[in-house]
Design an enzyme around this catalytic site. Structure first.
Site, PDB file in Angstrom:
ATOM      1  N   TYR A 122     136.397  -5.340  33.112  1.00  0.00           N
ATOM      2  CA  TYR A 122     135.971  -4.935  31.785  1.00  0.00           C
ATOM      3  C   TYR A 122     136.730  -5.280  30.744  1.00  0.00           C
ATOM      4  O   TYR A 122     136.692  -4.630  29.639  1.00  0.00           O
ATOM      5  CB  TYR A 122     135.741  -3.460  31.915  1.00  0.00           C
ATOM      6  CG  TYR A 122     134.551  -2.959  32.640  1.00  0.00           C
ATOM      7  CD1 TYR A 122     134.475  -3.186  33.992  1.00  0.00           C
ATOM      8  CD2 TYR A 122     133.347  -2.703  31.988  1.00  0.00           C
ATOM      9  CE1 TYR A 122     133.235  -2.848  34.695  1.00  0.00           C
ATOM     10  CE2 TYR A 122     132.156  -2.048  32.325  1.00  0.00           C
ATOM     11  CZ  TYR A 122     132.156  -2.545  34.004  1.00  0.00           C
ATOM     12  OH  TYR A 122     131.052  -1.918  34.542  1.00  0.00           O
ATOM     13  N   LYS A 168     137.056  -3.198  47.842  1.00  0.00           N
ATOM     14  CA  LYS A 168     136.517  -4.271  48.632  1.00  0.00           C
ATOM     15  C   LYS A 168     137.741  -5.108  49.221  1.00  0.00           C
ATOM     16  O   LYS A 168     137.449  -6.584  49.001  1.00  0.00           O
ATOM     17  CB  LYS A 168     135.418  -5.059  47.699  1.00  0.00           C
ATOM     18  CG  LYS A 168     134.485  -6.279  48.519  1.00  0.00           C
ATOM     19  CD  LYS A 168     133.484  -5.648  49.401  1.00  0.00           C
ATOM     20  CE  LYS A 168     132.836  -6.700  50.277  1.00  0.00           C
ATOM     21  NZ  LYS A 168     131.883  -6.287  51.066  1.00  0.00           N
ATOM     22  N   ASP A 202     130.149  -1.732  49.373  1.00  0.00           N
ATOM     23  CA  ASP A 202     128.593  -1.785  49.740  1.00  0.00           C
ATOM     24  C   ASP A 202     128.229  -0.655  50.742  1.00  0.00           C
ATOM     25  O   ASP A 202     127.317  -0.112  50.380  1.00  0.00           O
ATOM     26  CB  ASP A 202     128.618  -3.259  50.451  1.00  0.00           C
ATOM     27  CG  ASP A 202     129.625  -3.722  51.431  1.00  0.00           C
ATOM     28  OD1 ASP A 202     130.744  -2.726  51.476  1.00  0.00           O
ATOM     29  OD2 ASP A 202     129.647  -4.667  51.844  1.00  0.00           O
ATOM     30  N   ASP A 226     131.232   2.226  38.019  1.00  0.00           N
ATOM     31  CA  ASP A 226     130.120   2.079  37.100  1.00  0.00           C
ATOM     32  C   ASP A 226     128.727   2.017  37.893  1.00  0.00           C
ATOM     33  O   ASP A 226     127.869   2.943  37.666  1.00  0.00           O
ATOM     34  CB  ASP A 226     130.178   0.911  35.982  1.00  0.00           C
ATOM     35  CG  ASP A 226     129.188   0.897  34.999  1.00  0.00           C
ATOM     36  OD1 ASP A 226     128.561   1.967  34.607  1.00  0.00           O
ATOM     37  OD2 ASP A 226     129.273  -0.323  34.230  1.00  0.00           O
ATOM     38  N   ASP A 230     125.774   5.329  38.920  1.00  0.00           N
ATOM     39  CA  ASP A 230     124.322   5.307  38.813  1.00  0.00           C
ATOM     40  C   ASP A 230     123.540   5.412  40.115  1.00  0.00           C
ATOM     41  O   ASP A 230     122.594   5.817  39.985  1.00  0.00           O
ATOM     42  CB  ASP A 230     123.889   3.991  38.182  1.00  0.00           C
ATOM     43  CG  ASP A 230     123.987   3.879  36.678  1.00  0.00           C
ATOM     44  OD1 ASP A 230     124.788   4.672  36.211  1.00  0.00           O
ATOM     45  OD2 ASP A 230     123.303   3.082  36.080  1.00  0.00           O
TER      46      ASP A 230
END
Ligand code: ATP
Length: 334
Positions: A122, A168, A202, A226, A230
């Site tokens: 970001y 990850k 994941d 982020d 959601d």
């Protein structure tokens, strides 16, 4: 008296912020609201998506409530949201996701996602060359330590039991590897009473859909946080249910996790729950805990008595849902 900077922004931002401010006014007389411009509406009025006066007001107030902005697609222009996060050093993004309504086929969820808010992908540092684009992804020891410490501190203060580090590092061995090693170090020294868990991003996404009870608090890097918030919001009923707090040592800005939803803007159909709950998070932050609890109970009781918003198949738009929440607060039957 606490001073609150209010930034309605674009799209459904003004509608959901109006609801949250009305609910805050119903629960306390100790807040004074001061409005400022941000986003495309600010660009039209004063020629900038993040006017200097807005940043000044954000700094002057005790806390802030923000709606949403419609992102600009033009390259080279910094996102006003990323700008205020950076300029106010709002390093932690706190995203609690909980069911306020039971929906058929969805498991119950009570997860708090603590997202690193200042770096990762970001920084918007993207370089063109003749073959394509390279995007810089930055992970520093300092930012990782401070977000893991924030997650530990939050978990201890809020009687949470475990923290799961989502990463990850099997692919991004150096950067995510650094994040995981800092998590292990700090959990062993400062978070010993909490259970330390680790999960690849994941499979964490899948579990947030199928078995969210496996998570309590999640600490993670910027982009993963982020996206996962959601996913978690989807499990809880949709984007209209997920509040969010941008928190730093000095400043704080609370907002819904969703964006400006231009497709439903102006229809009065937006679910204001996420922004009302963001207002309750702001009250928690300002140590007005009883008022925050009252708001959450009034929202829960509104849903429990069958007043559902249109995004989950009900008939209530922003205004009528908000009126029900305020009615409960005023009657004290939340
Ligand atoms: P932006 O570009 O500002 O991020 P977006 O539309 O791409 O906007 P979101 O605003 O996060 O992204 O929303 C995605 C979709 O979810 C919206 O198009 C809308 O249909 C739905 N949505 C988001 N927030 C709400 C809400 N509060 N109430 C009802 N539906 C919502």
């Amino acid at each position: 008296m606490k001073h609150i900077c209010v930034l309605p922004g674009d799209g459904i931002g003004p509608e959901v912020v109006e609801s949250a401010v009305a609910v805050l006014k119903a629960v306390t007389d100790d807040l004074q609201f001061e409005y400022a411009e941000i986003g495309q509406s600010a660009l039209k009025k004063v020629g900038s998506t993040m006017p200097d006066e807005t940043l000044e007001l954000l700094r002057k107030c005790d806390s802030s409530l923000f709606g949403a902005i419609t992102s600009s697609e033009s390259l080279g222009e910094a996102s006003p949201v990323l700008r205020f996060r950076k300029e106010l050093d709002l390093f932690a993004n706190l995203r609690p996701v909980k069911n306020y309504v039971n929906l058929a086929g969805r498991p119950s969820i009570d997860v708090v996602i603590v997202r690193e808010n200042t770096e990762g992908l970001y920084t918007q540092n993207e370089q063109y060359d003749d073959k394509g684009v390279t995007t810089l992804r930055r992970v520093t020891r300092a930012a990782s330590e401070r977000i893991v410490r924030f997650a530990i501190d939050y978990s201890l203060k809020n009687a949470r039991k475990s923290i799961c580090c989502v990463h990850k590092s099997n692919v991004l061995r150096a950067s995510d590897g650094l994040f995981v090693s800092i998590f292990r170090e700090l959990m062993a020294s400062e978070g010993r009473v909490l259970e330390a868990r680790e999960q690849l991003v994941d499979s964490a996404a899948m579990k947030l859909v199928n078995s969210p009870h496996e998570f309590d608090v999640i600490v993670t890097l910027n982009l993963y946080g982020d996206i996962l918030s959601d996913v978690a919001a989807g499990t809880a009923g949709g984007l209209g249910f997920a509040p969010s707090g941008n928190i730093g040592r000095v400043y704080s800005v609370f907002e819904p996790a969703h964006g400006s939803a231009p497709d439903i803007a102006g229809e009065g159909a937006a679910n204001p729950t996420a922004t009302i709950l963001a207002g309750a998070m702001m009250l928690d932050h300002l140590k007005m805990r009883n008022e925050a609890v009252s708001i959450r109970q009034a929202v829960k009781s509104t849903y429990d008595s069958g007043h559902l918003t249109t995004d989950i198949g009900g008939r209530h738009g922003s205004r009528s849902f908000t009126d029900h929440v305020i009615g409960r607060l005023k009657r004290g039957d939340s």
